[in-house]
Design an enzyme around this catalytic site. Structure first.
Site, mmCIF file in Angstrom:
data_model
loop_
_atom_site.group_PDB
_atom_site.id
_atom_site.type_symbol
_atom_site.label_atom_id
_atom_site.label_comp_id
_atom_site.label_asym_id
_atom_site.label_seq_id
_atom_site.Cartn_x
_atom_site.Cartn_y
_atom_site.Cartn_z
ATOM 1 N N LYS A 36 0.830 -1.215 0.000
ATOM 2 C CA LYS A 36 0.000 0.000 0.000
ATOM 3 C C LYS A 36 0.863 1.264 0.000
ATOM 4 O O LYS A 36 0.520 2.259 -0.646
ATOM 5 C CB LYS A 36 -0.943 -0.010 1.200
ATOM 6 C CG LYS A 36 -2.030 -1.069 1.073
ATOM 7 C CD LYS A 36 -2.912 -1.139 2.298
ATOM 8 C CE LYS A 36 -3.967 -2.223 2.145
ATOM 9 N NZ LYS A 36 -4.814 -2.366 3.351
ATOM 10 N N LYS A 66 -9.585 -11.955 -9.033
ATOM 11 C CA LYS A 66 -10.486 -11.732 -7.905
ATOM 12 C C LYS A 66 -11.304 -10.463 -8.058
ATOM 13 O O LYS A 66 -10.801 -9.413 -8.457
ATOM 14 C CB LYS A 66 -9.663 -11.669 -6.614
ATOM 15 C CG LYS A 66 -10.486 -11.562 -5.346
ATOM 16 C CD LYS A 66 -9.580 -11.559 -4.123
ATOM 17 C CE LYS A 66 -10.374 -11.394 -2.836
ATOM 18 N NZ LYS A 66 -9.501 -11.354 -1.638
ATOM 19 N N LYS A 81 -13.121 -4.007 -5.077
ATOM 20 C CA LYS A 81 -13.512 -2.612 -5.315
ATOM 21 C C LYS A 81 -12.431 -1.842 -6.054
ATOM 22 O O LYS A 81 -12.714 -1.080 -6.983
ATOM 23 C CB LYS A 81 -13.809 -1.929 -3.976
ATOM 24 C CG LYS A 81 -14.949 -2.543 -3.198
ATOM 25 C CD LYS A 81 -15.045 -1.932 -1.802
ATOM 26 C CE LYS A 81 -16.003 -2.708 -0.926
ATOM 27 N NZ LYS A 81 -16.025 -2.224 0.459
#
Length: 354
Positions: free
Chosen positions: A114, A218, A221
């Protein structure tokens, strides 16, 4: 509690729930709630690591609670609450951080991934270079401390409720292992058996991986490849009809391409075995028409999601019901968390003189 094992799970307040959430978790949570002492929460504090718009954050919390209820979670069977409604979590987050090392947090795969994305660091950069750029980042483009200590907050969510089982996906397994490590470290340091070491909930059978519509794997969002539980019929049909496929089979019995296998996987989750067999046979003998496959898939998904969507819309406008559910859930979650926090404060020597 009634002697049942405690199960806890939360979802970040970052947007609507999708078909992957439903088949991967929600539908299973509904089945679990009678056999376990279940606590399900909306993780609005975790969502703050991405500095969301305040009004959108509030709407997201409302939406997820409505979706939890619409999917079948029963507030009489399970405890549903919002993370920030339990301030004991925030205090214990501070206390547990005193037993967590910066190095072990910076080494977590999710933090590096991230941080890399937030700072625009190339995927092939080595860890040392990533850490150097994180430390040297300016105030306009930074990685916040909340992202670094995300595993501590997740550990507190679990430990403060003394959960035994926590359903997590592969991307969260490292965080759950850190939770066990933190529990062992705390228990050992103070010579107590305060925290159980939680394990991943094994649903049995093959893990469900719900693919996205873009052929990339997968459903998620951030990938923009989702079918949301709140999608109306027109939107959902359009998404399915645009799903990525291929040119079609050229010879009988040829292997199914990954993009088309994604559609078969969705069909297996939502349709009858007879329907799945029909289209697999059609692929095998090269008679398949992808338009027919997609139309059938859309019909079968809608049969599941439209009743849920109707309940979501009713609940989103029902402040009284949502308020009542969350008030009751907060009372139960706070009572349990308060007992744990009191034990933590006592063993750490944080005691009042008055």
């Amino acid at each position: 509690m009634n002697g049942k094992e405690t199960v806890l799970s939360g979802i970040r307040a970052t947007g609507n729930l999708h078909l992957g959430n439903y088949f991967g978790a929600l539908s299973k949570f509904v089945r679990m709630q009678r056999d376990y002492d279940c606590l399900y929460f909306v993780a609005d504090l975790h969502a703050l690591t991405t500095n969301p718009d305040p009004e959108q954050l509030h709407r997201n919390v409302r939406s997820i609670v409505a979706e939890y209820l619409a999917a079948g979670l029963d507030p009489e069977e399970s405890t549903l609450f919002v993370q920030s409604d339990v301030p004991e979590i925030s205090e214990m987050y501070l206390l547990l951080n005193m037993h967590v090392g910066i190095g072990e947090l910076m080494r977590t795969a999710s933090f590096k991934d991230k941080a890399r994305k937030q700072l625009g660091i190339k995927v092939d950069e080595d860890d040392e270079n990533i850490e150097r750029q994180i430390i040297g980042s300016d105030s306009n483009k930074r990685v916040n401390a909340g992202l670094l200590t995300y595993p501590t907050l997740m550990a507190v969510d679990i430990l403060i409720q003394k959960a035994h089982k926590v359903p997590v996906g592969k991307d969260q397994e490292q965080h759950l292992e850190l939770t066990r490590r933190f529990a062992r470290r705390f228990n050992s340091f103070y010579g107590v058996e305060l925290f159980p070491e939680p394990t991943n909930f094994d649903f049995g059978g093959k893990p469900v991986k719900v693919p996205g519509l873009d052929g990339s794997g997968k459903m998620g969002k951030s990938e923009g490849n989702c079918i949301y539980l709140i999608d109306d019929e027109k939107t959902l049909r359009k998404k399915v009809m645009r799903a990525v496929t291929d040119e079609g089979p050229k010879t009988p019995g040829q292997p199914v391409s990954p993009t088309v296998e994604n559609l078969f996987t969705l069909l297996e989750l939502t349709s009858t075995p007879e329907v799945v067999k029909h289209f697999r046979d059609a692929y095998a003998d090269c008679s398949i028409r992808y338009g027919d496959l997609k139309k059938q898939l859309a019909d079968d998904i809608l049969a599941i999601t439209l009743p849920i969507r109707e309940r979501i819309l009713d609940l989103q406008s029902d402040d009284a019901t949502i308020g009542r559910v969350l008030r009751r859930g907060a009372e139960i979650a706070r009572e349990r968390a308060s007992r744990t926090l009191a034990e933590v404060r006592e063993v750490m020597g944080i005691r009042r003189f008055y």
